[in-house]
Motif scaffolding. Structure first.
Motif, short mmCIF file in Angstrom:
data_model
loop_
_atom_site.label_atom_id
_atom_site.label_comp_id
_atom_site.label_asym_id
_atom_site.label_seq_id
_atom_site.Cartn_x
_atom_site.Cartn_y
_atom_site.Cartn_z
N GLN A 171 41.96 19.31 7.62
CA GLN A 171 41.73 20.02 6.36
C GLN A 171 41.34 19.05 5.25
O GLN A 171 40.41 19.33 4.48
CB GLN A 171 42.98 20.79 5.94
CG GLN A 171 43.18 22.08 6.69
CD GLN A 171 44.38 22.85 6.20
OE1 GLN A 171 45.28 23.12 6.97
NE2 GLN A 171 44.42 23.19 4.93
N GLN B 55 39.97 16.04 5.57
CA GLN B 55 38.67 15.46 5.88
C GLN B 55 37.53 16.43 5.54
O GLN B 55 36.48 16.02 5.07
CB GLN B 55 38.61 15.08 7.35
CG GLN B 55 37.30 14.49 7.78
CD GLN B 55 37.25 14.20 9.27
OE1 GLN B 55 38.05 14.70 10.05
NE2 GLN B 55 36.30 13.38 9.67
N HIS B 56 37.77 17.73 5.75
CA HIS B 56 36.73 18.73 5.53
C HIS B 56 36.90 19.53 4.24
O HIS B 56 36.19 20.51 4.02
CB HIS B 56 36.66 19.67 6.74
CG HIS B 56 36.25 18.95 7.99
ND1 HIS B 56 34.95 18.64 8.26
CD2 HIS B 56 36.99 18.44 9.00
CE1 HIS B 56 34.89 17.98 9.40
NE2 HIS B 56 36.11 17.85 9.87
N SER C 226 36.45 28.48 9.20
CA SER C 226 37.42 27.51 8.71
C SER C 226 38.75 27.64 9.43
O SER C 226 39.33 26.66 9.88
CB SER C 226 37.66 27.68 7.20
OG SER C 226 36.52 27.33 6.48
N SER D 227 38.40 26.49 13.06
CA SER D 227 38.21 25.05 13.19
C SER D 227 39.51 24.30 12.92
O SER D 227 39.80 23.30 13.59
CB SER D 227 37.08 24.55 12.27
OG SER D 227 37.41 24.74 10.91
#
Length: 184
Positions: free
Chosen positions: A110, A112-113, A128, A131
């Motif tokens: 979470q 990192q993105h 989301s 992933s």
């Protein structure tokens, strides 16, 4: 205790933890996650992939657990993979380790993105959420593989099936087929 009663207690415990964690954000008065904290979480996740027991019980593991409860701009909530793990994919004391590994893996993903809350409705909501769930399970599988040679008693048919799906390139379909989270 029957399995059904045990499952209800696990669900209740998860909901209580969520309810207790939400006010913690308001009480801490701290600011949003910093880039240094995000890097630290990534380091903890990498270390936990290799030795989740040592990481969970280390100062870094304790820091992560406290930090994830207090950071106000990110929500790290259980997902259907965490529920699947708690409901029998992980056994005995290994269950605590797996849940920690899942939490640190999803948090690192979470951060990192920049997915602050994968449950919030947005244009890429389902993507989301899936992933994040997939990243958490992938972290659990890395840790599971690393622990098996020295801890064969943790072997789990469910986790072996997830490993096989990952190795065949079908882990996303495996995750999609997991039972959904209960409605609140």
């Amino acid at each position: 205790m029957t399995f059904h009663r045990f499952t209800k207690r696990i669900h209740a415990a998860v909901l209580v933890c969520l309810a207790l964690a939400l006010p913690a954000h308001a009480q801490t008065g701290r600011g949003p996650a910093t880039p240094e904290e995000a890097a630290h979480v990534a380091q903890i996740a990498t270390a936990s992939d290799k030795d989740p027991v040592a990481t969970m019980t280390s100062a870094d593991g304790r820091w992560f657990q406290k930090w994830s409860d207090e950071v106000p701009d990110y929500n790290f909530n259980p997902d259907k993979a965490a529920l699947w793990l708690m409901n029998g994919a992980a056994k005995g004391e290994f269950k605590r380790v797996v849940i920690f590994q899942h939490a640190v893996s999803t948090a690192a993903f979470q951060l990192q993105h920049h997915i602050q809350d994968p449950r919030k409705i947005s244009e890429n909501f389902a993507e989301s959420l899936e992933s994040v769930t997939l990243a958490g399970l992938e972290g659990v599988l890395r840790a599971y593989e690393n622990m098996l040679p020295t801890h064969p008693a943790i072997r789990s048919a469910e986790l072996d099936a997830a490993l096989a799906a990952r190795d065949k390139g079908t882990l996303a379909q495996f995750v999609a087929a997991l039972p959904p989270m209960p409605r609140r």
